[in-house]
Motif scaffolding. Structure first.
Motif, PDB file in Angstrom:
ATOM      1  N   TYR A 135      14.654  20.346  43.999  1.00  0.00           N
ATOM      2  CA  TYR A 135      14.000  19.122  44.467  1.00  0.00           C
ATOM      3  C   TYR A 135      14.513  18.696  45.843  1.00  0.00           C
ATOM      4  O   TYR A 135      13.753  18.113  46.627  1.00  0.00           O
ATOM      5  CB  TYR A 135      14.150  18.010  43.423  1.00  0.00           C
ATOM      6  CG  TYR A 135      13.111  18.144  42.337  1.00  0.00           C
ATOM      7  CD1 TYR A 135      11.896  17.475  42.422  1.00  0.00           C
ATOM      8  CD2 TYR A 135      13.311  18.989  41.256  1.00  0.00           C
ATOM      9  CE1 TYR A 135      10.920  17.618  41.457  1.00  0.00           C
ATOM     10  CE2 TYR A 135      12.333  19.150  40.278  1.00  0.00           C
ATOM     11  CZ  TYR A 135      11.143  18.462  40.382  1.00  0.00           C
ATOM     12  OH  TYR A 135      10.166  18.615  39.430  1.00  0.00           O
ATOM     13  N   MET A 136      15.764  18.999  46.142  1.00  0.00           N
ATOM     14  CA  MET A 136      16.258  18.744  47.496  1.00  0.00           C
ATOM     15  C   MET A 136      15.557  19.653  48.497  1.00  0.00           C
ATOM     16  O   MET A 136      15.123  19.213  49.570  1.00  0.00           O
ATOM     17  CB  MET A 136      17.769  18.980  47.549  1.00  0.00           C
ATOM     18  CG  MET A 136      18.600  17.919  46.842  1.00  0.00           C
ATOM     19  SD  MET A 136      20.371  18.309  46.865  1.00  0.00           S
ATOM     20  CE  MET A 136      20.707  18.332  48.627  1.00  0.00           C
ATOM     21  N   GLU A 137      15.432  20.938  48.133  1.00  0.00           N
ATOM     22  CA  GLU A 137      14.761  21.902  49.010  1.00  0.00           C
ATOM     23  C   GLU A 137      13.306  21.508  49.217  1.00  0.00           C
ATOM     24  O   GLU A 137      12.805  21.517  50.346  1.00  0.00           O
ATOM     25  CB  GLU A 137      14.851  23.295  48.386  1.00  0.00           C
ATOM     26  CG  GLU A 137      14.275  24.390  49.274  1.00  0.00           C
ATOM     27  CD  GLU A 137      14.414  25.776  48.663  1.00  0.00           C
ATOM     28  OE1 GLU A 137      14.148  26.752  49.386  1.00  0.00           O
ATOM     29  OE2 GLU A 137      14.782  25.885  47.470  1.00  0.00           O
ATOM     30  N   ASN A 138      12.637  21.142  48.134  1.00  0.00           N
ATOM     31  CA  ASN A 138      11.240  20.733  48.237  1.00  0.00           C
ATOM     32  C   ASN A 138      11.084  19.493  49.121  1.00  0.00           C
ATOM     33  O   ASN A 138      10.141  19.398  49.917  1.00  0.00           O
ATOM     34  CB  ASN A 138      10.672  20.462  46.846  1.00  0.00           C
ATOM     35  CG  ASN A 138       9.249  19.961  46.876  1.00  0.00           C
ATOM     36  OD1 ASN A 138       8.984  18.771  46.733  1.00  0.00           O
ATOM     37  ND2 ASN A 138       8.307  20.860  47.077  1.00  0.00           N
ATOM     38  N   GLY A 139      12.017  18.545  48.984  1.00  0.00           N
ATOM     39  CA  GLY A 139      11.967  17.336  49.804  1.00  0.00           C
ATOM     40  C   GLY A 139      12.074  17.649  51.283  1.00  0.00           C
ATOM     41  O   GLY A 139      11.329  17.093  52.107  1.00  0.00           O
ATOM     42  N   LEU A 140      12.997  18.540  51.640  1.00  0.00           N
ATOM     43  CA  LEU A 140      13.159  18.939  53.040  1.00  0.00           C
ATOM     44  C   LEU A 140      11.914  19.654  53.560  1.00  0.00           C
ATOM     45  O   LEU A 140      11.462  19.409  54.688  1.00  0.00           O
ATOM     46  CB  LEU A 140      14.383  19.846  53.186  1.00  0.00           C
ATOM     47  CG  LEU A 140      15.753  19.171  53.041  1.00  0.00           C
ATOM     48  CD1 LEU A 140      16.857  20.224  53.000  1.00  0.00           C
ATOM     49  CD2 LEU A 140      15.990  18.203  54.203  1.00  0.00           C
ATOM     50  N   ILE A 141      11.365  20.547  52.744  1.00  0.00           N
ATOM     51  CA  ILE A 141      10.171  21.297  53.148  1.00  0.00           C
ATOM     52  C   ILE A 141       9.004  20.347  53.394  1.00  0.00           C
ATOM     53  O   ILE A 141       8.282  20.466  54.391  1.00  0.00           O
ATOM     54  CB  ILE A 141       9.814  22.342  52.066  1.00  0.00           C
ATOM     55  CG1 ILE A 141      10.863  23.456  52.048  1.00  0.00           C
ATOM     56  CG2 ILE A 141       8.421  22.929  52.325  1.00  0.00           C
ATOM     57  CD1 ILE A 141      10.791  24.353  50.825  1.00  0.00           C
ATOM     58  N   GLN A 142       8.824  19.399  52.483  1.00  0.00           N
ATOM     59  CA  GLN A 142       7.724  18.439  52.624  1.00  0.00           C
ATOM     60  C   GLN A 142       7.943  17.515  53.824  1.00  0.00           C
ATOM     61  O   GLN A 142       6.998  17.207  54.566  1.00  0.00           O
ATOM     62  CB  GLN A 142       7.597  17.602  51.335  1.00  0.00           C
ATOM     63  CG  GLN A 142       7.196  18.397  50.107  1.00  0.00           C
ATOM     64  CD  GLN A 142       5.848  19.072  50.259  1.00  0.00           C
ATOM     65  OE1 GLN A 142       4.901  18.507  50.797  1.00  0.00           O
ATOM     66  NE2 GLN A 142       5.755  20.308  49.803  1.00  0.00           N
ATOM     67  N   TYR A 143       9.173  17.090  54.025  1.00  0.00           N
ATOM     68  CA  TYR A 143       9.478  16.154  55.113  1.00  0.00           C
ATOM     69  C   TYR A 143       9.232  16.789  56.479  1.00  0.00           C
ATOM     70  O   TYR A 143       8.641  16.179  57.381  1.00  0.00           O
ATOM     71  CB  TYR A 143      10.928  15.683  55.008  1.00  0.00           C
ATOM     72  CG  TYR A 143      11.316  14.697  56.075  1.00  0.00           C
ATOM     73  CD1 TYR A 143      10.958  13.354  55.977  1.00  0.00           C
ATOM     74  CD2 TYR A 143      12.044  15.109  57.197  1.00  0.00           C
ATOM     75  CE1 TYR A 143      11.305  12.447  56.967  1.00  0.00           C
ATOM     76  CE2 TYR A 143      12.396  14.216  58.192  1.00  0.00           C
ATOM     77  CZ  TYR A 143      12.027  12.873  58.071  1.00  0.00           C
ATOM     78  OH  TYR A 143      12.373  11.977  59.064  1.00  0.00           O
TER      79      TYR A 143
END
Length: 324
Positions: free
Chosen positions: A215-223
């Motif tokens: 979820y941290m990785e996904n957050g960075l990718i989306q941001y």
């Protein structure tokens, strides 16, 4: 233990349906499903593999026959819809043959078939190189990194050496939907038997860490808007093996053997047919909400599975066993 595997496979097949129904960007956890399939299938193959080279060849040939029949069954059954979905009806015979060959080797023919091809090719490569551990691991890591970069980190490639080459390559060949995607996970499945000596606490830590990292990785990718597709996450290399190890470590689920076996069969039928069903529904019932498509597809696939499993018991229809 095998009952736990059957239940896990069935649950993962539902997650795959959810991915194609359009939920993967909202629920990145869904993306663990395909890696779990790779690891589980690889574990079951290699944990039973004999040491004798001659017997290994026999086991590999038996696997190839079984997996190829599964692919061929669904290829033939879904061929009419594949012609429409892939626009093959607009092509010449030679072009169709080329599409089929490339589809089997590095892409897909019927929708979602890439996983079966990837699994077959990955098992063959891993089996041939099983005595060269470092080579296998190196190949697996390199291909996994490339799959992540060309999927969730596609627009970051502009800042990576030779990134433009990878971008152009990805336009013609999506590695994250081909056998390179599975090599690291198949390697993990091969090594999993030895990893099961790990304590339950370690596995739980890996599981929690994998979810947090995802979820941290996904957050960075989306941001930052890195992704072209969301098929490959680095963190899944932690989460997926942890989920399989947890399933193998926990006490066996108290369900009837026949029910567990049927779940295993249903998971395969779901996977092979669901995307064609979904695409057909979207063409004739456009405008439905995601959850409506999901529910209808699950109902259709469940009915289809029960009919196949029941009909297969008839001697005349025993060939239906190749569907799972």
């Amino acid at each position: 233990m095998l009952k736990n595997i059957d239940v896990l496979k069935y649950l993962m097949s539902i997650l795959v349906v959810m991915i194609h129904a359009g939920y993967s960007y909202e629920i990145p956890f869904l993306r663990v499903a395909v890696p779990v399939f790779f690891i589980l299938s690889s574990y079951l193959f290699f944990s039973r593999l004999p040491e004798d080279d001659e017997m290994v060849r026999e086991a590999l040939m038996k696997f190839l026959k079984r997996a190829s029949m599964l692919y061929l069954f669904w290829f033939v059954v879904l061929l009419p819809t594949t012609f429409i979905i892939r626009d093959w009806y607009q092509l010449g015979v030679g072009e169709i043959i080329e599409k089929i060959i490339l589809g089997v080797l590095i892409r897909s023919t019927f929708p979602a078939s890439w996983y079966i091809s990837a699994y077959i090719i990955g098992i063959v490569i891993t089996c041939m190189l099983r005595k060269h551990d470092r080579v296998l691991l190196t190949i697996g890591v390199i291909t996994f990194v490339i799959c992540c970069l060309t999927s969730n980190y596609y627009y970051l490639l502009a800042y990576v050496p030779y990134g433009d080459v990878l971008q152009k390559w990805t336009d013609n060949y999506e590695m994250y939907n081909s056998f390179p995607m599975g090599l690291l996970y198949i390697y993990m499945g091969m090594k999993l038997k030895g990893w099961l000596d790990s304590g339950l606490g370690t596995i739980i830590f890996m599981l929690v860490a994998g979810i947090v990292l995802l979820y941290m990785e996904n957050g960075l990718i989306q941001y930052f808007g890195f992704g072209r597709a969301d098929d490959a996450y680095f963190s899944l290399s932690v989460l997926a093996p942890a989920m399989v190890m947890m399933a193998l470590k926990l006490p066996s689920i108290d369900i009837r053997e026949e029910f567990a076996v049927n779940l295993r069969k249903m998971s395969t039928i779901y996977y092979c047919s669901h995307l064609t069903v979904l695409m057909a529904l979207r063409s004739v019932m456009g405008g439905l909400e995601k959850y409506q498509y999901l529910i209808v597809v699950l109902i259709i696939c469940t009915i289809e599975s029960f009919l196949i499993i029941k009909a297969q018991k008839n001697r005349v229809l025993s060939w239906l066993k190749y569907s799972y």
